[in-house]
Motif scaffolding. Sequence first.
Motif, mmCIF file in Angstrom:
data_model
loop_
_atom_site.group_PDB
_atom_site.id
_atom_site.type_symbol
_atom_site.label_atom_id
_atom_site.label_comp_id
_atom_site.label_asym_id
_atom_site.label_seq_id
_atom_site.Cartn_x
_atom_site.Cartn_y
_atom_site.Cartn_z
ATOM 1 N N SER A 93 -55.157 15.355 20.604
ATOM 2 C CA SER A 93 -55.266 16.014 19.303
ATOM 3 C C SER A 93 -54.782 17.451 19.444
ATOM 4 O O SER A 93 -55.056 18.123 20.446
ATOM 5 C CB SER A 93 -56.705 15.977 18.784
ATOM 6 O OG SER A 93 -57.581 16.629 19.687
ATOM 7 N N ARG A 99 -45.656 25.993 9.935
ATOM 8 C CA ARG A 99 -44.592 25.064 9.534
ATOM 9 C C ARG A 99 -43.256 25.805 9.601
ATOM 10 O O ARG A 99 -43.166 26.974 9.218
ATOM 11 C CB ARG A 99 -44.839 24.558 8.119
ATOM 12 C CG ARG A 99 -43.690 23.745 7.542
ATOM 13 C CD ARG A 99 -43.937 23.378 6.094
ATOM 14 N NE ARG A 99 -45.042 22.426 5.978
ATOM 15 C CZ ARG A 99 -45.381 21.838 4.827
ATOM 16 N NH1 ARG A 99 -44.735 22.139 3.709
ATOM 17 N NH2 ARG A 99 -46.384 20.977 4.787
ATOM 18 N N GLU A 118 -45.551 22.179 12.742
ATOM 19 C CA GLU A 118 -44.822 21.193 11.936
ATOM 20 C C GLU A 118 -43.378 21.680 11.785
ATOM 21 O O GLU A 118 -43.140 22.838 11.449
ATOM 22 C CB GLU A 118 -45.471 21.028 10.567
ATOM 23 C CG GLU A 118 -44.820 19.920 9.751
ATOM 24 C CD GLU A 118 -45.502 19.694 8.416
ATOM 25 O OE1 GLU A 118 -45.177 18.696 7.751
ATOM 26 O OE2 GLU A 118 -46.361 20.542 8.044
ATOM 27 N N ARG A 135 -42.633 12.485 13.461
ATOM 28 C CA ARG A 135 -43.766 12.357 12.543
ATOM 29 C C ARG A 135 -44.382 10.962 12.580
ATOM 30 O O ARG A 135 -45.605 10.804 12.466
ATOM 31 C CB ARG A 135 -43.280 12.687 11.122
ATOM 32 C CG ARG A 135 -44.386 12.685 10.073
ATOM 33 C CD ARG A 135 -43.829 13.054 8.719
ATOM 34 N NE ARG A 135 -43.233 14.388 8.722
ATOM 35 C CZ ARG A 135 -43.933 15.502 8.578
ATOM 36 N NH1 ARG A 135 -45.256 15.455 8.451
ATOM 37 N NH2 ARG A 135 -43.329 16.667 8.577
ATOM 38 N N CYS A 138 -47.365 10.338 14.847
ATOM 39 C CA CYS A 138 -48.537 11.196 14.684
ATOM 40 C C CYS A 138 -49.335 10.745 13.464
ATOM 41 O O CYS A 138 -48.783 10.221 12.489
ATOM 42 C CB CYS A 138 -48.131 12.657 14.494
ATOM 43 S SG CYS A 138 -47.163 13.333 15.852
ATOM 44 N N SER A 139 -50.625 10.967 13.517
ATOM 45 C CA SER A 139 -51.482 10.731 12.357
ATOM 46 C C SER A 139 -52.298 11.993 12.098
ATOM 47 O O SER A 139 -52.510 12.824 12.989
ATOM 48 C CB SER A 139 -52.412 9.534 12.590
ATOM 49 O OG SER A 139 -53.186 9.718 13.762
ATOM 50 N N SER A 140 -52.733 12.108 10.858
ATOM 51 C CA SER A 140 -53.425 13.324 10.444
ATOM 52 C C SER A 140 -54.836 13.370 11.011
ATOM 53 O O SER A 140 -55.531 12.360 11.092
ATOM 54 C CB SER A 140 -53.467 13.412 8.923
ATOM 55 O OG SER A 140 -54.222 14.523 8.500
ATOM 56 N N PRO A 143 -56.810 18.637 7.620
ATOM 57 C CA PRO A 143 -55.704 19.389 7.026
ATOM 58 C C PRO A 143 -54.901 20.199 8.042
ATOM 59 O O PRO A 143 -53.744 20.527 7.791
ATOM 60 C CB PRO A 143 -56.399 20.304 6.020
ATOM 61 C CG PRO A 143 -57.798 20.445 6.534
ATOM 62 C CD PRO A 143 -58.131 19.139 7.165
ATOM 63 N N ASP A 144 -55.460 20.520 9.204
ATOM 64 C CA ASP A 144 -54.778 21.394 10.149
ATOM 65 C C ASP A 144 -54.640 20.777 11.537
ATOM 66 O O ASP A 144 -54.509 21.499 12.541
ATOM 67 C CB ASP A 144 -55.519 22.734 10.280
ATOM 68 C CG ASP A 144 -55.560 23.490 8.967
ATOM 69 O OD1 ASP A 144 -54.516 23.511 8.275
ATOM 70 O OD2 ASP A 144 -56.620 24.036 8.642
ATOM 71 N N ILE A 146 -53.340 17.111 14.077
ATOM 72 C CA ILE A 146 -52.692 15.804 14.238
ATOM 73 C C ILE A 146 -53.255 15.155 15.482
ATOM 74 O O ILE A 146 -53.812 15.818 16.367
ATOM 75 C CB ILE A 146 -51.160 15.922 14.372
ATOM 76 C CG1 ILE A 146 -50.804 16.822 15.585
ATOM 77 C CG2 ILE A 146 -50.513 16.421 13.094
ATOM 78 C CD1 ILE A 146 -49.343 16.770 15.962
#
Length: 429
Positions: A93, A99, A118, A135, A138-140, A143-144, A146
């Motif tokens: 993680s 970004r 990002e 992308r 990766c999974s969320s 909000p901040d 992955i």
Amino acid sequence: MNITAEANAVLGDCGSIRIHGGKAPMPFNEAVSAAVAAALPPTASERLPLSHAIGRVLAADATAPASLPRFDHSAMDGFAVRTADFAGSGPWSLKVVRRVAAGDATGGSVSHEGTAVEIFTGAPVPPGYDTVVVRERCSSLGPDGIITSAKPRLGENIRRRGEDVEKDAEVASSGAIVTPHLTALFAALGITEVMVRPKVRIAVLATGSELRRPGELLDAGQIYDSNSYMAAGMLSQPWIEYTDLGRVHDDLNSISETVRSASGTYDVLITSGGMSHGGADHIRTVLEANGARLDVLQVAMRPGKPATIGRVGRALFVGLPGNPLAAAVVLSQIALPAIKRTGGLREWEAQWIQAVLSSSYSKRAGRTEFAPVEVSGRDEFGRPVVTVLGRGSSGSLLPMARATGLAVMSEDVTELHAGCPLRYLPFQS
């Protein structure tokens, strides 16, 4: 390219004025070499905006003023990460701290342990990050953050600065055509102008009292001029400036005046017809009167034996036979290489490919023979299978109009059987 030698290797068991008149005709390969030697390469150059230079001939080597890519950037949408953060076994993680999109500046930010950025395709890779995880892997994680189970390889999905082109590397050589793809490379490097050769000024003169232009009325014994249109089409190139001098009757004074004027004005003078020894064929007399040097005169080829190449005045002279098929073969196989050298092109040899014959073909020994052919299929090796279109005279037009290219048979071959390899030159569309 030595066509005779190459054809023999492919076929295997299949199969002042320099005058050649009165002697054995010049072998085809010698005629091509002599024609090219008669051409004078250009020395002048001009600078053009890149947008106006497409199709022209480079006059100097081009080097890269910058590297391509100009900076390390992402090749995919995903997350820039540090491979040092992927110790042990996953999943891992990471906290997403910012970004970066294409066009953004990375600034002076420094990477921190356990973080990711990002990133989008084309965006600069921030300092300290050494790989990009796509992308889709990766999974969320809120909000901040992955989470990923894919352990990346160092440098994965990053295009490095200079991996395409290094600064100061040569990217094109003098004599190359400025193609659309080369133009794209120049533009990417920030090049706005290039040095090119001046256009080759070519004039074509049709001789013959019997000739008329399409649209004019024909009287008995008259025909329409086709060679001028053929030449105009074959010489329609951005590096050529083409002038049609029209036609002149079989009058010695008229032809002489036109040749004298054109040979002092143009880089290349092409005449059509009048190269034989008949009473109305005046070209050779005119050339002699104007001090021409003829390096090619009579070639051991079919069609096109009367091919004549040399110099008159300041111009390269090309004398085409009047018969259409012969004129087309001489222009494409002997004259065009010399014209390319006149224009400063680095590559002038025809790009022959190997094909196979669909049916048997016979010819006389002692001459190189060209035949219009069309592709009728492919063999098991993917080579084009070509069919000869007619055994017509050098005045035939239909076979050439239907053909997809030319096949060549070397001078010492007399019989070719179905399935025999031979050399094939596709026409440019």
